[in-house]
Scaffold this active site. Structure first.
Site, PDB file in Angstrom:
ATOM      1  N   ARG A 146     -78.470  73.511  99.488  1.00 17.72           N
ATOM      2  CA  ARG A 146     -79.455  74.179  98.641  1.00 17.72           C
ATOM      3  C   ARG A 146     -79.330  73.660  97.207  1.00 17.72           C
ATOM      4  NH1 ARG A 146     -78.203  78.656  97.408  1.00 17.72           N
ATOM      5  NH2 ARG A 146     -76.249  78.920  98.552  1.00 17.72           N
TER       6      ARG A 146
ATOM      7  N   TYR B 127     -83.639  69.826 103.994  1.00 16.21           N
ATOM      8  CA  TYR B 127     -82.351  70.413 104.342  1.00 16.21           C
ATOM      9  C   TYR B 127     -82.337  71.948 104.382  1.00 16.21           C
ATOM     10  CZ  TYR B 127     -77.573  71.303 105.010  1.00 16.21           C
ATOM     11  OH  TYR B 127     -76.418  71.761 105.577  1.00 16.21           O
TER      12      TYR B 127
ATOM     13  N   LYS C 202     -83.497  81.921 103.511  1.00 13.71           N
ATOM     14  CA  LYS C 202     -83.210  82.354 102.150  1.00 13.71           C
ATOM     15  C   LYS C 202     -84.503  82.665 101.399  1.00 13.71           C
ATOM     16  CE  LYS C 202     -79.179  82.492 103.187  1.00 13.71           C
ATOM     17  NZ  LYS C 202     -77.919  81.940 103.041  1.00 13.71           N
TER      18      LYS C 202
ATOM     19  N   HIS D 144     -77.782  89.657 101.666  1.00 18.92           N
ATOM     20  CA  HIS D 144     -77.069  88.478 102.182  1.00 18.92           C
ATOM     21  C   HIS D 144     -75.795  88.969 102.883  1.00 18.92           C
ATOM     22  CE1 HIS D 144     -75.288  84.220 101.140  1.00 18.92           C
ATOM     23  NE2 HIS D 144     -75.762  84.267 102.362  1.00 18.92           N
TER      24      HIS D 144
ATOM     25  N   SER E 275     -72.201  82.290  99.897  1.00 18.34           N
ATOM     26  CA  SER E 275     -72.350  81.161 100.815  1.00 18.34           C
ATOM     27  C   SER E 275     -71.008  80.476 101.048  1.00 18.34           C
ATOM     28  CB  SER E 275     -73.340  80.160 100.235  1.00 18.34           C
ATOM     29  OG  SER E 275     -74.580  80.795 100.040  1.00 18.34           O
TER      30      SER E 275
ATOM     31  N   CYS F 226     -68.335  81.611 102.368  1.00 19.47           N
ATOM     32  CA  CYS F 226     -67.171  82.444 102.062  1.00 19.47           C
ATOM     33  C   CYS F 226     -66.774  83.334 103.228  1.00 19.47           C
ATOM     34  CB  CYS F 226     -67.418  83.264 100.811  1.00 19.47           C
ATOM     35  SG  CYS F 226     -67.438  82.224  99.325  1.00 19.47           S
TER      36      CYS F 226
ATOM     37  N   ASP G 136     -75.692  86.446 108.614  1.00 22.62           N
ATOM     38  CA  ASP G 136     -76.085  85.971 107.284  1.00 22.62           C
ATOM     39  C   ASP G 136     -76.988  86.933 106.521  1.00 22.62           C
ATOM     40  OD1 ASP G 136     -75.804  83.730 105.426  1.00 22.62           O
ATOM     41  OD2 ASP G 136     -77.931  83.348 105.740  1.00 22.62           O
TER      42      ASP G 136
ATOM     43  N   ARG H 270     -73.861  71.507 109.181  1.00 19.07           N
ATOM     44  CA  ARG H 270     -74.234  72.802 109.770  1.00 19.07           C
ATOM     45  C   ARG H 270     -74.565  72.682 111.242  1.00 19.07           C
ATOM     46  NH1 ARG H 270     -74.324  77.628 106.318  1.00 19.07           N
ATOM     47  NH2 ARG H 270     -73.707  76.754 104.324  1.00 19.07           N
TER      48      ARG H 270
HETATM   49  P1  GTP Z   1     -73.056  80.587 104.726  1.00 19.30           P
HETATM   50  O1  GTP Z   1     -73.585  80.187 106.047  1.00 19.30           O
HETATM   51  O2  GTP Z   1     -73.123  79.485 103.714  1.00 19.30           O
HETATM   52  O3  GTP Z   1     -73.709  81.826 104.190  1.00 19.30           O
HETATM   53  O4  GTP Z   1     -71.448  80.809 104.888  1.00 19.30           O
HETATM   54  P2  GTP Z   1     -70.571  81.987 105.535  1.00 19.30           P
HETATM   55  O5  GTP Z   1     -70.402  83.068 104.518  1.00 19.30           O
HETATM   56  O6  GTP Z   1     -71.103  82.365 106.855  1.00 19.30           O
HETATM   57  O7  GTP Z   1     -69.128  81.283 105.677  1.00 19.30           O
HETATM   58  P3  GTP Z   1     -68.349  80.782 106.992  1.00 19.30           P
HETATM   59  O8  GTP Z   1     -67.933  81.899 107.883  1.00 19.30           O
HETATM   60  O9  GTP Z   1     -69.131  79.691 107.599  1.00 19.30           O
HETATM   61  O10 GTP Z   1     -67.021  80.195 106.338  1.00 19.30           O
HETATM   62  C1  GTP Z   1     -67.065  79.192 105.362  1.00 19.30           C
HETATM   63  C2  GTP Z   1     -65.726  78.547 105.180  1.00 19.30           C
HETATM   64  O11 GTP Z   1     -64.726  79.517 104.879  1.00 19.30           O
HETATM   65  C3  GTP Z   1     -65.252  77.802 106.418  1.00 19.30           C
HETATM   66  O12 GTP Z   1     -64.682  76.581 106.020  1.00 19.30           O
HETATM   67  C4  GTP Z   1     -64.210  78.712 107.015  1.00 19.30           C
HETATM   68  O13 GTP Z   1     -63.245  78.004 107.718  1.00 19.30           O
HETATM   69  C5  GTP Z   1     -63.637  79.420 105.783  1.00 19.30           C
HETATM   70  N1  GTP Z   1     -63.166  80.791 106.116  1.00 19.30           N
HETATM   71  C6  GTP Z   1     -63.855  81.747 106.762  1.00 19.30           C
HETATM   72  N2  GTP Z   1     -63.113  82.863 106.935  1.00 19.30           N
HETATM   73  C7  GTP Z   1     -61.905  82.607 106.368  1.00 19.30           C
HETATM   74  C8  GTP Z   1     -60.701  83.357 106.218  1.00 19.30           C
HETATM   75  O14 GTP Z   1     -60.574  84.509 106.646  1.00 19.30           O
HETATM   76  N3  GTP Z   1     -59.676  82.752 105.558  1.00 19.30           N
HETATM   77  C9  GTP Z   1     -59.780  81.482 105.068  1.00 19.30           C
HETATM   78  N4  GTP Z   1     -58.740  80.976 104.435  1.00 19.30           N
HETATM   79  N5  GTP Z   1     -60.896  80.734 105.209  1.00 19.30           N
HETATM   80  C10 GTP Z   1     -61.948  81.285 105.844  1.00 19.30           C
HETATM   81  C1  SPV Z   2     -76.141  79.787 102.464  1.00 22.79           C
HETATM   82  O1  SPV Z   2     -76.059  78.848 101.663  1.00 22.79           O
HETATM   83  O2  SPV Z   2     -75.866  80.971 102.146  1.00 22.79           O
HETATM   84  C2  SPV Z   2     -76.524  79.523 103.859  1.00 22.79           C
HETATM   85  C3  SPV Z   2     -76.932  78.168 104.213  1.00 22.79           C
HETATM   86  O3  SPV Z   2     -76.529  80.432 104.669  1.00 22.79           O
HETATM   87  S1  SPV Z   2     -78.596  77.849 103.794  1.00 22.79           S
HETATM   88  O4  SPV Z   2     -79.431  78.259 104.912  1.00 22.79           O
HETATM   89  O5  SPV Z   2     -78.699  76.398 103.570  1.00 22.79           O
HETATM   90  O6  SPV Z   2     -78.941  78.591 102.618  1.00 22.79           O
HETATM   91 MN    MN Z   3     -75.724  82.373 103.776  1.00 23.38          MN
END
Ligand code: GTP
Ligand code: SPV
Ligand code: MN
Length: 601
Positions: free
Chosen positions: A86, A216, A225, A245, A267, A269, A294, A385
């Site tokens: 993004r 993308y 989003k 979110h 995002s 996290c 999400d 992704r």
């Molecule tokens: P978006 O799709 O961008 O909204 O991301 P998300 O909030 O769904 O994050 P996601 O669960 O994909 O995790 C993102 C990154 O954080 C990855 O590299 C994970 O491995 C890492 N991660 C997730 N949960 C944990 C955790 O409990 N501890 C640690 N250390 N890393 C984590």
């Molecule tokens: C985020 O960035 O919070 C996502 C990925 O979930 S995107 O759909 O690219 O915004």
């Molecule tokens: Mn997201």
């Protein structure tokens, strides 16, 4: 302009499901006259249509077919290397006045912006096919569900929308023939994927989105989003509901008592990982199920918050996903998955940093170049992704299609903070919880272009996604609180606190069940806590840490409030509120003063 998306020519019976709603037909006609495509393809969401589009995408190298034995019915897409996340600096909220967009959004005048974008869209689809994608957001029989149409010249977008939304005829049926019905208009064109001509513009008052110059994810899957959050949040405030979110998960005890929890993390996290959590062996009999990973749309019923997941699939971060960190995600992406910007192995399998097993001796990286374990570059882009249908998830909650949604017992906020913020704590009440959300901060990630690892305030994880003035958004949260007779408890978590050695103090992933369990205990009024200046904190024995390999010092560090760090944090809260230029509600200013006072007690 270079034609990076040549037209395709479907046989009879494909691409000809025209809607009957006159307002939709008029709009498509208008955009067609402007963009001048070679032909128009009306999507119906059928299997036959999907097969045709995949075949054409393979011919045009939009997709690469993956090994049918290893990842059945799955494909790899590579986006332009200048276009991998993004882009917040070219994302605009085009409300009639700048004040409506508020201090946290880029604003531009609607009339000027339409005229600029229409200029760029003039003839933009020459020699291309214009796809019309009807979709709904939300379960088919939910009062929260909304209709959207996305016009696009990208086959990748169409194929992704089919995974991420309930797409096709279902939306035409839901919309019906009322020309005044509410529906979202999304226009997307790749143009020539030039970063200098990339704009993602939202016109909330017109329920309209125009996105150009990108191919993308979050820039172009306009359901996500753009509609479900930016336009969604604007509509939610007007209509008295919430667009957030947030992941939504169900957690069931061995005795069969079930709670639903929604959690807002910025995002990349940890939302997808938390939503798919598998409890460690110690929690034998506990079950966690996914409603959404999400986005949550929530409304009040009987004084409670009920949530639906408006989406139909997951667009998840690939790197770091493994059978160790997230087995449910791994099972979900073993088949019927569209990968973007991961590495391709010599046997047409996918690979990424953090996948189980040894790295391949040779692969093609996300840019299409040769890669070996000695390469300096990453094989998969850090924001690569997967798009996978939610029905692939072995832990899918049985009530995910329930129109009324699921009742929310707790809301969790959480950012990525190396220091200061404890593993978990609970707000004293709703408005204090709103303050926790409003002041949360997180280190930036690869999900958006720009610096990674810089701490920034990201209220409710909505900084890049709130479609109106953030002060009004805070007020909306507090107004919702007033209407709730049985409000969810509000918590803050931080999985990412680091020790002196620079390593994460908390093992995270499945072990987050231990924190979730305390959250549930608090909801059931059985969990212990100590009063601290920041909120209710668990003492080490309030958390179930049995059979966990963690030392006392780490636990103390994880749960500790360092007064020096917090003095800095409090100053930053003030700086953040001041930077918003007077839009922060009185009540939140009061919350801040009370927090300062508690530290001085
Ligand atoms: P978006 O799709 O961008 O909204 O991301 P998300 O909030 O769904 O994050 P996601 O669960 O994909 O995790 C993102 C990154 O954080 C990855 O590299 C994970 O491995 C890492 N991660 C997730 N949960 C944990 C955790 O409990 N501890 C640690 N250390 N890393 C984590
Ligand atoms: C985020 O960035 O919070 C996502 C990925 O979930 S995107 O759909 O690219 O915004
Ligand atoms: Mn997201």
């Amino acid at each position: 302009m270079k034609n990076i998306a040549p037209a395709i020519f479907p046989p009879n019976g494909i691409g000809d499901t025209k809607p009957t709603n006159q307002a939709v037909l008029d709009w498509v006609h208008e955009i067609g006259n402007l963009t001048k495509p070679e032909n128009i393809f009306w999507c119906d969401g059928s299997e036959r249509e999907n097969e045709f589009l995949i075949a054409e995408s393979l011919k045009q190298n939009v997709l690469i077919k993956l090994n049918e034995k290893k990842v059945p019915r799955s494909y790899l897409h590579r986006s332009n290397p200048n276009d991998v996340a993004r882009v917040e600096k070219v994302t605009f909220i085009c409300t009639p006045t700048k004040e409506e967009a508020g201090p946290t959004n880029n604003w531009s005048d609607p009339a000027d912006t339409y005229s600029k974008l229409y200029g760029l869209l003039n003839g933009a689809m020459g020699g291309r096919t214009m796809f019309v994608v009807p979709y709904i957001m939300g379960p088919p029989d939910s009062p929260l569900t909304k209709v959207g149409f996305e016009i696009t010249d990208s086959k990748y977008v169409v194929l992704s929308m089919r995974i991420m939304t309930r797409m096709g005829k279902i939306a035409l049926k839901r919309l019906g023939n009322d020309p005044k019905a509410e529906w979202n208009r999304g226009v997307h064109s790749l143009l020539d994927v030039d970063p200098d001509r990339r704009f993602i513009c939202h016109f909330p008052q017109d329920n309209t989105i125009i996105s150009i110059g990108s191919g993308y994810g979050g820039n172009v899957l306009l359901s996500k989003k753009c509609f479900a959050l930016r336009i969604g949040s604007y509509l939610a405030r007007k209509q008295g509901w919430m667009a957030e979110h947030m992941l939504i998960l169900g957690v069931e005890s061995p005795e069969g008592r079930k709670h639903y929890v929604a959690a807002a993390f910025p995002s990349a996290c940890g939302k997808t990982n938390f939503a798919m959590l598998i409890p460690p062996a110690h929690f034998n009999g506990w079950k966690v199920t996914t409603v959404g990973d999400d986005i949550a749309w929530m409304e009040i019923r009987d004084g409670r918050l009920f949530a639906v997941n408006p989406e139909n699939g997951y667009f998840g971060v690939v790197p770091g996903t493994s059978y160790k960190s997230n087995p449910n995600a791994m099972k979900s992406i073993e088949h019927d998955t569209l990968y973007t910007n991961v590495a391709l192995t010599d046997d047409n399998d996918v690979w990424w940093e953090g996948k189980d097993g040894a790295p391949p001796k040779h692969a093609i990286d996300w840019r299409g170049n040769d890669w070996t374990p000695d390469s300096k570059e990453k094989a998969a882009h850090p924001n690569s992704r997967f798009a996978t249908p939610m029905r692939n998830n072995p832990a899918l909650d049985p009530d995910v299609e329930k129109g009324e949604g699921v009742p929310i017992s707790a809301i969790i906020f959480g950012g990525r903070r190396s220091d200061t913020v404890p593993l978990v704590y609970e707000a004293f009440d709703w408005n204090h919880g709103v303050y926790l959300g409003a002041t949360m901060a997180s280190e930036t990630t690869a999900a958006a272009t720009g610096t990674v690892g810089k701490v920034r305030r990201d209220p409710m994880a909505m900084l890049p996604f709130c479609g109106y003035n953030i002060g009004d958004y805070f007020r909306h949260w507090m107004d919702i609180g007033k209407r709730l007779t049985n409000p969810p408890l509000i918590f803050n978590v931080n999985w990412f606190r680091k020790g002196e050695n620079g390593k994460f103090l908390w093992p995270g992933f499945g072990e987050n069940m231990r924190v979730l369990k305390w959250v549930i205990d608090r909801c059931e009024q059985t969990g212990g806590a100590l009063k601290s200046p920041v909120g209710w904190l668990p003492s080490p024995h309030d958390l179930d840490l049995e059979e966990l390999d963690i030392d006392h010092k780490s636990v103390a560090d994880l749960l500790g409030i360092d007064h020096e760090e917090w003095q800095k944090e409090l100053a930053e809260h003030k700086m953040f509120f001041d930077s918003l230029g007077g839009v922060v509600p009185e009540e939140l200013q009061k919350q801040r003063e009370q927090l300062v006072a508690r530290f001085n007690e």
